[in-house]
Write a protein that holds these residues in place. Sequence first.
Motif, PDB file in Angstrom:
ATOM      1  N   LEU A 124       0.861  -1.183   0.000  1.00  0.00           N
ATOM      2  CA  LEU A 124       0.000   0.000   0.000  1.00  0.00           C
ATOM      3  C   LEU A 124       0.897   1.233   0.000  1.00  0.00           C
ATOM      4  N   VAL A 125       0.659   2.149  -0.916  1.00  0.00           N
ATOM      5  CA  VAL A 125       1.460   3.368  -1.015  1.00  0.00           C
ATOM      6  C   VAL A 125       0.541   4.565  -0.808  1.00  0.00           C
ATOM      7  N   ILE A 126       0.850   5.379   0.195  1.00  0.00           N
ATOM      8  CA  ILE A 126       0.052   6.569   0.486  1.00  0.00           C
ATOM      9  C   ILE A 126       0.895   7.799   0.205  1.00  0.00           C
ATOM     10  N   HIS A 127       0.393   8.669  -0.666  1.00  0.00           N
ATOM     11  CA  HIS A 127       1.072   9.906  -1.029  1.00  0.00           C
ATOM     12  C   HIS A 127       0.437  11.069  -0.263  1.00  0.00           C
ATOM     13  N   LEU A 128       1.266  11.876   0.384  1.00  0.00           N
ATOM     14  CA  LEU A 128       0.796  13.024   1.150  1.00  0.00           C
ATOM     15  C   LEU A 128       1.063  14.318   0.396  1.00  0.00           C
ATOM     16  N   LEU A 129       0.221  15.287   0.668  1.00  0.00           N
ATOM     17  CA  LEU A 129       0.381  16.607   0.068  1.00  0.00           C
ATOM     18  C   LEU A 129       1.650  17.285   0.574  1.00  0.00           C
ATOM     19  N   HIS A 130       1.966  17.020   1.837  1.00  0.00           N
ATOM     20  CA  HIS A 130       3.166  17.577   2.459  1.00  0.00           C
ATOM     21  C   HIS A 130       3.545  16.692   3.641  1.00  0.00           C
ATOM     22  N   PRO A 131       4.763  16.776   4.140  1.00  0.00           N
ATOM     23  CA  PRO A 131       5.148  15.946   5.293  1.00  0.00           C
ATOM     24  C   PRO A 131       4.289  16.265   6.509  1.00  0.00           C
ATOM     25  N   ASP A 132       4.060  15.255   7.327  1.00  0.00           N
ATOM     26  CA  ASP A 132       3.275  15.441   8.549  1.00  0.00           C
ATOM     27  C   ASP A 132       3.762  14.470   9.608  1.00  0.00           C
ATOM     28  N   SER A 133       4.310  14.993  10.686  1.00  0.00           N
ATOM     29  CA  SER A 133       4.905  14.144  11.718  1.00  0.00           C
ATOM     30  C   SER A 133       3.887  13.277  12.439  1.00  0.00           C
ATOM     31  N   ALA A 134       2.598  13.645  12.386  1.00  0.00           N
ATOM     32  CA  ALA A 134       1.567  12.886  13.100  1.00  0.00           C
ATOM     33  C   ALA A 134       0.813  11.922  12.192  1.00  0.00           C
ATOM     34  N   PHE A 135       1.233  11.777  10.947  1.00  0.00           N
ATOM     35  CA  PHE A 135       0.488  10.934  10.004  1.00  0.00           C
ATOM     36  C   PHE A 135       0.375   9.488  10.482  1.00  0.00           C
ATOM     37  N   LEU A 136       1.478   8.923  10.989  1.00  0.00           N
ATOM     38  CA  LEU A 136       1.427   7.533  11.444  1.00  0.00           C
ATOM     39  C   LEU A 136       0.484   7.365  12.628  1.00  0.00           C
ATOM     40  N   LEU A 137       0.408   8.369  13.493  1.00  0.00           N
ATOM     41  CA  LEU A 137      -0.543   8.311  14.599  1.00  0.00           C
ATOM     42  C   LEU A 137      -1.973   8.230  14.065  1.00  0.00           C
ATOM     43  N   ALA A 138      -2.252   8.993  13.021  1.00  0.00           N
ATOM     44  CA  ALA A 138      -3.592   8.975  12.430  1.00  0.00           C
ATOM     45  C   ALA A 138      -3.932   7.599  11.875  1.00  0.00           C
ATOM     46  N   MET A 139      -2.928   6.876  11.392  1.00  0.00           N
ATOM     47  CA  MET A 139      -3.160   5.555  10.821  1.00  0.00           C
ATOM     48  C   MET A 139      -3.390   4.483  11.885  1.00  0.00           C
ATOM     49  N   ALA A 140      -3.284   4.846  13.154  1.00  0.00           N
ATOM     50  CA  ALA A 140      -3.569   3.924  14.251  1.00  0.00           C
ATOM     51  C   ALA A 140      -4.942   4.166  14.865  1.00  0.00           C
ATOM     52  N   THR A 141      -5.672   5.135  14.354  1.00  0.00           N
ATOM     53  CA  THR A 141      -6.995   5.448  14.893  1.00  0.00           C
ATOM     54  C   THR A 141      -8.063   4.541  14.276  1.00  0.00           C
ATOM     55  N   PRO A 142      -9.235   4.443  14.903  1.00  0.00           N
ATOM     56  CA  PRO A 142     -10.327   3.664  14.310  1.00  0.00           C
ATOM     57  C   PRO A 142     -10.700   4.124  12.907  1.00  0.00           C
ATOM     58  N   ALA A 143     -10.467   5.405  12.600  1.00  0.00           N
ATOM     59  CA  ALA A 143     -10.799   5.909  11.268  1.00  0.00           C
ATOM     60  C   ALA A 143      -9.989   5.222  10.173  1.00  0.00           C
ATOM     61  N   ALA A 144      -8.839   4.638  10.533  1.00  0.00           N
ATOM     62  CA  ALA A 144      -7.984   3.948   9.565  1.00  0.00           C
ATOM     63  C   ALA A 144      -8.278   2.454   9.536  1.00  0.00           C
ATOM     64  N   SER A 145      -9.533   2.080   9.738  1.00  0.00           N
ATOM     65  CA  SER A 145      -9.960   0.675   9.704  1.00  0.00           C
ATOM     66  C   SER A 145     -10.181   0.218   8.268  1.00  0.00           C
ATOM     67  N   VAL A 146      -9.983  -1.067   8.057  1.00  0.00           N
ATOM     68  CA  VAL A 146     -10.240  -1.637   6.739  1.00  0.00           C
ATOM     69  C   VAL A 146     -11.625  -2.280   6.730  1.00  0.00           C
ATOM     70  N   VAL A 147     -12.454  -1.879   5.755  1.00  0.00           N
ATOM     71  CA  VAL A 147     -13.808  -2.405   5.618  1.00  0.00           C
ATOM     72  C   VAL A 147     -13.859  -3.351   4.412  1.00  0.00           C
ATOM     73  N   GLU A 148     -14.872  -4.216   4.362  1.00  0.00           N
ATOM     74  CA  GLU A 148     -15.003  -5.128   3.239  1.00  0.00           C
ATOM     75  C   GLU A 148     -15.730  -4.430   2.084  1.00  0.00           C
ATOM     76  N   PRO A 149     -15.057  -4.194   0.964  1.00  0.00           N
ATOM     77  CA  PRO A 149     -15.663  -3.453  -0.147  1.00  0.00           C
ATOM     78  C   PRO A 149     -16.970  -4.057  -0.658  1.00  0.00           C
TER      79      PRO A 149
END
Length: 547
Positions: free
Chosen positions: A181-206
Amino acid sequence: MAIRSSWRRRLRRGALALPLTAALAAAALSLSGCVAKPPASATAGGSASTTLNVAAATAPTTLDPASQCTLQDSQLTSSLYVQLLQYDAKPADQGTTQIDPTKVKPYFAKSWEASSDGKTYTFTLQSGWTFPDGKPMDATAMKYSLERTNTINSCGSAIINDLYQSPNLISSVDAPDATTLVIHLLHPDSAFLLAMATPAASVVEPSLIDANGGIQAGKPNTWAASHSTGGGPFLMKSYTPGTSAVLSANPDFKGDAPGSKTINVKWISSDPTLLLQAKNGQSDVTIGLADNSAKSLEGASDVKVVAYTGTANMQFLMPNNKAPWNNEKLREAVTYAIPYKDIADKVIDGFGKLYYGPIPPTMPGYAEQYSSAREQDVAKAKQLVADSGVKTPVNVTLTVLAGDNNQASIATILQGSLKDIGINLTIQSLDASAWGDAVYNGKAQSALRLDGPAVFSAGYYLQYDEDCDSSYNTGHICVPANTELLKTARAATDEASSNAAYAQLTKNWVDVSPKAILYLDGSPVVINKSVSTFFWSPEIDMRTWKK
């Protein structure tokens, strides 16, 4: 949108071990190639044990990770869904563990690498993981999930983009193969990995989403609000919104086995009933009990009471664009009229800490030199009212969350103390939906709110209130210099520069008294002594709980 509630998810909170930038740098450099592990003290490869009964005071309003806007909404998500990453854990009181919100570690992504410019993250995902019907949980599903969250454009989108929106922080997502999985950001963000640990970053069944309403831009999926579309450690056996849920261990889950075979969850708004069930052992874990009720159980033979301090704080909101709160002197008067120690002693029974400022003392960026707790000084408050030029008495409606015992008690105390300086409060108690509408859509004249960030960084948290033009700035706070200071702090590549900007921002904030911070919350949880493993997260991560 952001997550708030009684703590809508900006969600703010706990004692942080590392500066944010240092924690993320260490994670990015050292965890590439690591194998996913559960939070500390989890069942290590063992089978689920027995049935666990959980009682909570407030029910979720949606089960869909893309649309969850409160911590209460997310309380089943970690059990039902898999996130890209997960937070680390650290020891807590009485043999329990708790979240370390400054560190992330592998979960669905078993390793990752960041590009030298910090704008591209390449994640290597687990292989062979599946959803309950056997369909693959892979990079394509994760790409679908993130893009779906951004298309719906609700609270989940605000979280995974670390509140960088219009345009979004996540500019594009690629899935070149099943495990990449490759995620491209608009700009660097030191908290991006923290965001990927939140419930909002859950994987759903398409396929489940597509068969049940699909994805509509700017609209929630009503079916997903009451059904699970995940493939996490637990399956949803039954669900009655607002009343109960039964979770059963997922026999095909490829990650670490959940601690319990079955978890029965009941939502009980009555504090006396919650207390009774905790006392008599009907509930193995009780969450949301009023502080004085939890305090009454300390020393009981069958239960232990453990208070976990994060970054959640109770606030008295004074929307700065509404009369009478557009008068700075009157706002300051309120902050000196409040009997903070009485609230700490009588309402939260010592489960918390007093401070005054925009950044909680448990969060990196906290400026202690400018954040001393205010003390009640009625004479000073009366003089400030006189200096304000506002004619008294002033009549104000205070909106509180129905069923929140702490807010009810605080409202009564505020009613008495503010009357002494010529401000008459009329208390308005609203259910969660009406309360949210009043507070977040600018209808409330004043309100109580327990608030904290979904992403545990000062940058995410302050993006709400310290950006004058932010659509999430429900307090309509505008300290012009702070908008630029926040940009400086979030973009800083070293801790010293970031902290200097946050310190000046704090000083500017305290000088204009935009709201009253009543206390840093300490969340007491009542745990039956038959429970052998307990991990606390403000988002209620039940994966490892067991007897």
